[in-house]
Design an enzyme around this catalytic site. Sequence first.
Site, PDB file in Angstrom:
ATOM      1  N   LYS A   1       1.202  14.429   0.646  1.00  0.00           N
ATOM      2  CA  LYS A   1      -0.173  14.701   0.183  1.00  0.00           C
ATOM      3  C   LYS A   1      -0.374  16.182  -0.129  1.00  0.00           C
ATOM      4  O   LYS A   1      -1.356  16.573  -0.732  1.00  0.00           O
ATOM      5  CB  LYS A   1      -1.185  14.230   1.229  1.00  0.00           C
ATOM      6  CG  LYS A   1      -1.194  12.720   1.433  1.00  0.00           C
ATOM      7  CD  LYS A   1      -2.201  12.306   2.509  1.00  0.00           C
ATOM      8  CE  LYS A   1      -2.107  10.845   2.897  1.00  0.00           C
ATOM      9  NZ  LYS A   1      -2.800   9.940   1.950  1.00  0.00           N
TER      10      LYS A   1
ATOM     11  N   HIS B   1       0.795  -1.237   0.000  1.00  0.00           N
ATOM     12  CA  HIS B   1       0.000   0.000   0.000  1.00  0.00           C
ATOM     13  C   HIS B   1       0.818   1.273   0.000  1.00  0.00           C
ATOM     14  O   HIS B   1       0.263   2.355   0.195  1.00  0.00           O
ATOM     15  CB  HIS B   1      -0.931   0.056   1.211  1.00  0.00           C
ATOM     16  CG  HIS B   1      -2.022  -0.951   1.202  1.00  0.00           C
ATOM     17  ND1 HIS B   1      -3.279  -0.683   0.708  1.00  0.00           N
ATOM     18  CD2 HIS B   1      -2.048  -2.239   1.618  1.00  0.00           C
ATOM     19  CE1 HIS B   1      -4.042  -1.760   0.844  1.00  0.00           C
ATOM     20  NE2 HIS B   1      -3.316  -2.722   1.386  1.00  0.00           N
TER      21      HIS B   1
ATOM     22  N   THR C   1      -8.406   6.938  -1.915  1.00  0.00           N
ATOM     23  CA  THR C   1      -9.782   6.439  -2.038  1.00  0.00           C
ATOM     24  C   THR C   1     -10.792   7.557  -1.784  1.00  0.00           C
ATOM     25  O   THR C   1     -11.940   7.443  -2.224  1.00  0.00           O
ATOM     26  CB  THR C   1     -10.044   5.252  -1.083  1.00  0.00           C
ATOM     27  OG1 THR C   1      -9.444   5.528   0.182  1.00  0.00           O
ATOM     28  CG2 THR C   1      -9.462   3.974  -1.647  1.00  0.00           C
TER      29      THR C   1
ATOM     30  N   LYS D   1     -14.609   8.507  -3.566  1.00  0.00           N
ATOM     31  CA  LYS D   1     -15.838   8.831  -2.816  1.00  0.00           C
ATOM     32  C   LYS D   1     -16.362  10.200  -3.223  1.00  0.00           C
ATOM     33  O   LYS D   1     -17.580  10.402  -3.375  1.00  0.00           O
ATOM     34  CB  LYS D   1     -15.554   8.824  -1.308  1.00  0.00           C
ATOM     35  CG  LYS D   1     -15.207   7.445  -0.764  1.00  0.00           C
ATOM     36  CD  LYS D   1     -14.528   7.499   0.606  1.00  0.00           C
ATOM     37  CE  LYS D   1     -13.836   6.175   0.890  1.00  0.00           C
ATOM     38  NZ  LYS D   1     -12.831   6.265   1.972  1.00  0.00           N
TER      39      LYS D   1
ATOM     40  N   LYS E   1      -7.948  13.849   4.330  1.00  0.00           N
ATOM     41  CA  LYS E   1      -7.035  12.705   4.313  1.00  0.00           C
ATOM     42  C   LYS E   1      -6.037  12.920   5.432  1.00  0.00           C
ATOM     43  O   LYS E   1      -5.973  14.008   5.999  1.00  0.00           O
ATOM     44  CB  LYS E   1      -6.317  12.592   2.971  1.00  0.00           C
ATOM     45  CG  LYS E   1      -5.743  13.919   2.464  1.00  0.00           C
ATOM     46  CD  LYS E   1      -5.213  13.830   1.049  1.00  0.00           C
ATOM     47  CE  LYS E   1      -6.265  13.926  -0.009  1.00  0.00           C
ATOM     48  NZ  LYS E   1      -6.511  12.709  -0.763  1.00  0.00           N
TER      49      LYS E   1
HETATM   50  C1  26W Z   1       4.443   0.798   9.614  1.00  0.00           C
HETATM   51  C2  26W Z   1       3.729   2.077   9.533  1.00  0.00           C
HETATM   52  C3  26W Z   1       2.709   2.090   8.449  1.00  0.00           C
HETATM   53  C4  26W Z   1       1.389   2.250   8.779  1.00  0.00           C
HETATM   54  C5  26W Z   1       0.442   2.267   7.812  1.00  0.00           C
HETATM   55  C6  26W Z   1       3.074   1.929   7.151  1.00  0.00           C
HETATM   56  C7  26W Z   1       2.134   1.941   6.180  1.00  0.00           C
HETATM   57  C8  26W Z   1       0.817   2.110   6.493  1.00  0.00           C
HETATM   58  C9  26W Z   1      -0.230   2.087   5.436  1.00  0.00           C
HETATM   59  C10 26W Z   1       0.174   1.160   4.329  1.00  0.00           C
HETATM   60  C11 26W Z   1      -0.530   3.440   4.947  1.00  0.00           C
HETATM   61  C12 26W Z   1      -1.780   3.510   4.123  1.00  0.00           C
HETATM   62  O1  26W Z   1      -2.860   3.581   4.674  1.00  0.00           O
HETATM   63  N1  26W Z   1      -1.649   3.547   2.815  1.00  0.00           N
HETATM   64  C13 26W Z   1      -2.747   3.941   1.970  1.00  0.00           C
HETATM   65  O2  26W Z   1      -3.450   2.816   1.534  1.00  0.00           O
HETATM   66  C14 26W Z   1      -4.616   3.195   0.806  1.00  0.00           C
HETATM   67  C15 26W Z   1      -5.387   1.945   0.482  1.00  0.00           C
HETATM   68  O3  26W Z   1      -4.682   1.164  -0.423  1.00  0.00           O
HETATM   69  C16 26W Z   1      -4.228   3.976  -0.446  1.00  0.00           C
HETATM   70  O4  26W Z   1      -5.397   4.413  -1.075  1.00  0.00           O
HETATM   71  C17 26W Z   1      -3.367   5.175  -0.067  1.00  0.00           C
HETATM   72  O5  26W Z   1      -2.901   5.809  -1.231  1.00  0.00           O
HETATM   73  C18 26W Z   1      -2.207   4.733   0.788  1.00  0.00           C
HETATM   74  O6  26W Z   1      -1.488   5.861   1.278  1.00  0.00           O
END
Ligand code: 26W
Length: 811
Positions: free
Chosen positions: A540, A348, A642, A646, A534
């Site tokens: 961003k 992601h 996302t 929406k 967001k």
């Molecule tokens: C380890 C810390 C950490 C915590 C959360 C690393 C990474 C994350 C997530 C992967 C961050 C996240 O929410 N990413 C988002 O995922 C969405 C669903 O796929 C995408 O629409 C967003 O672009 C993306 O930033």
Amino acid sequence: MNLTANQFKKDFGQMFENLYAFDIKNSTPIQQYTALGNYLRILYSDDWNKTNKKYLGDQVKQVYYFSIEFLPGRMLKSNLLNLGILDTVRVGLNDMGLDFDNIVKSEADPALGNGGLGRLASCFMDSIASLGLPGNGNGIRYRYGLFQQKFVNGYQVELPDNWLRNGNVWEVRKENKSVIVRFGGQVGLVKGANGNLRPTYFNTQNILAVPYDTGMVGYQNDVVNNLRLWSAEIPPEEEIHYHTIAEREQVNKITEVLYPDDSNYEGQILRLRQEYFFTSAGIQSIVHYYKQTDLTWQNFPNKIAIHINDTHPSLAIPELMRVLLDEEDLSWEQAWEITKKTMSYTNHTVLQEAMEKWPIDMLKDLLPRVYQVIEEINRRHIDKKLPLYGSDLTYRTAIIADGYVKMAHLAIIGSHSVNGVAKLHTEILMHDVLNDFYQMYPAKFNNKTNGITQRRWLHLANEELTSLIDDKIGIDWKTNPAELKLFKAYITDQATLKKLGEIKLKNKEKFAAYVKNEMSIDINPEALFDVQIKRLHAYKRQLLNVLHIIDRYVQIKEDPSLSIQPRVFIFGAKAAPSYAYAKQIIKLINALAKLVNNDKDVGDKLKVVFVENYGVSLAELIIPAAEVSEQISLAGKEASGTSNMKLMLNGALTIATLDGANVEIRDFVGEENLFLFGLNDQEVQTFNENGSYHPREIYAANPRLEKVLNTLIDGTIPDIETEGRAIFDSLVYHNDEYFLLKDFDSYIESQEEIDQLYKNKTKWNQKSLINIASSGPFSADFTIQRYAEEIWKIDSQLVHLHHKTFLTEPI
Ligand code: 26W
């Protein structure tokens, strides 16, 4: 579900008395909500039970979606909608003299996720159930969700989110399904019954994982799937070993609180405990379930798919290996075949700072046996790939290197499928970020563009727009969102366009009333509503939005008689508590809001509203009121996004860079129906490779931008001495990592085009209509259908002809 309003009133009134032993007339909305939730859970319990029994009885293949976050939003209305009794219950409650909206608001919004990743998991749960697919969620029942955000003097302050204060009507605690998760200790070899040596664990700390199950109700299809969230407790038989409060607290801490980090990795041991805790519990419960059947182990991947949502649950791979090897006596080769065929992984993010890696010693001490398994996976991987790919490439793909265990490497090597979440993102993974792995395993890589559930984000959040669409194109789009495109036929229908404008205005009035009530700010519902909602993150570029607002402010101050399209800039964003720069931007936005909103020269021309505590419920209020959708991340950084989908679905026009799913939005809606600006990802890459970006030169050469930037440090915006200076320096002297200065001019130009278009209400509403009609392909139903067919290989269990077994792909 068949239910008349009269039957409902009778049953619900009875239910209330049984629960509370007093008359409903004397109750509070929370009590009414609690009774209604209990009533509904009982109403669907039979379907829940039947769904589960059918899956087991028919031995159908099921998917388990492992995610450290789920962000479901309030569930009362969505359960009513999906059960097909929303209107009945609304009428019934009204007859009883009860206030439905107040009851709905009494539900706590479970913030068991940070942002996009967690919300996606919940949209997916809704689509999986609505498509009649056998699928379950597996995660953590955090005692406290994501912090509640308050602004104090414009600064973000974090308060605990005690979402379980009034209980949780949807969950069912299942002690009988508890499992033991073991941490620490040592590994030794002991002779087993068959005479072979087998790894045995000594001196482990044993934690009881107790599941709380929540029904995931499908859309009017009698399917109720399961979301299983685990809670950590002291095993009753081990109470005696816990002598001190501190020891007891260590156990409770595991599922105490969600880490508030989004795309920012912090290698803390408690987080590692959380990750192993829910992953091990999930694997153990799947294996228990599987062993109720008489199937062979070789059949496991034909009956079970396990999905790893980002790397947080990637210990599922060595954990399944451990169970198969140590508890079920399989050979390494057999266990590895089964594991790889079972697991699939979604990435992601491409941000380096978000890539999980655990210090070797930390992992080894906390999970000694799991570490041995990872070592062996790594050793075999290197042995196998060295002769094929040579040492450079092979060692770059090692799981254990430089003192760390790299979780993305583990996830890729141990899965049969690796996917990104938008076309561009998957391309970047294949050709850049994960290129080493793409060279080794090209066939594993695939794209699954994200989607959103139209049930929550249109039917529930925007009921008036939903009925307009129903009136025009019928209701089949609800089970086949591709049909939304039929709405395009109304592009020149003046009555429809007018109605669209009226609905938007009503939604804006509703939001304006909220803003007045909560923030005492007057906003004009006739002004253009511009929305950026967001997480707060430098990539961003909320700050680019801010620079544009300051530019307008400067212009108005220079010429107070300036005629300019009135706009309300709406922000919703939480910053990770440890992310200093993001918090400085919050302070800046709040200071700017205070300045602008109270300036007599400005009046209605410019207002800035930064809502506190943005989350799913606020999104449901803001999105239907939005006219401009800000999707302005630096190209190449946002995996998908996302909120872009929406907002489009609710008729907002998008201003965007070619990043994440914006690229596909452009493809579907057409370039003339959104506002593109800025560098593309290739251009960004070239600048970075050549080191040829010099923001200081832009600052010196662009007087308009210079004026804007100077307001950060010259006292124009009061009370931001420290923040203004830090932000200014990051842009002008520390090389503006996210290219705000570079993209400023083209952003401003697009914003001016937006103002021009807004003057022509017919044209605006036409573009709005095209956006709505083009958003069908972004339904999570399609996304999930592709996961089901191409990755999980699971089938819908629905037999009804009208349903989505016949979902047609968008063209
Ligand atoms: C380890 C810390 C950490 C915590 C959360 C690393 C990474 C994350 C997530 C992967 C961050 C996240 O929410 N990413 C988002 O995922 C969405 C669903 O796929 C995408 O629409 C967003 O672009 C993306 O930033």
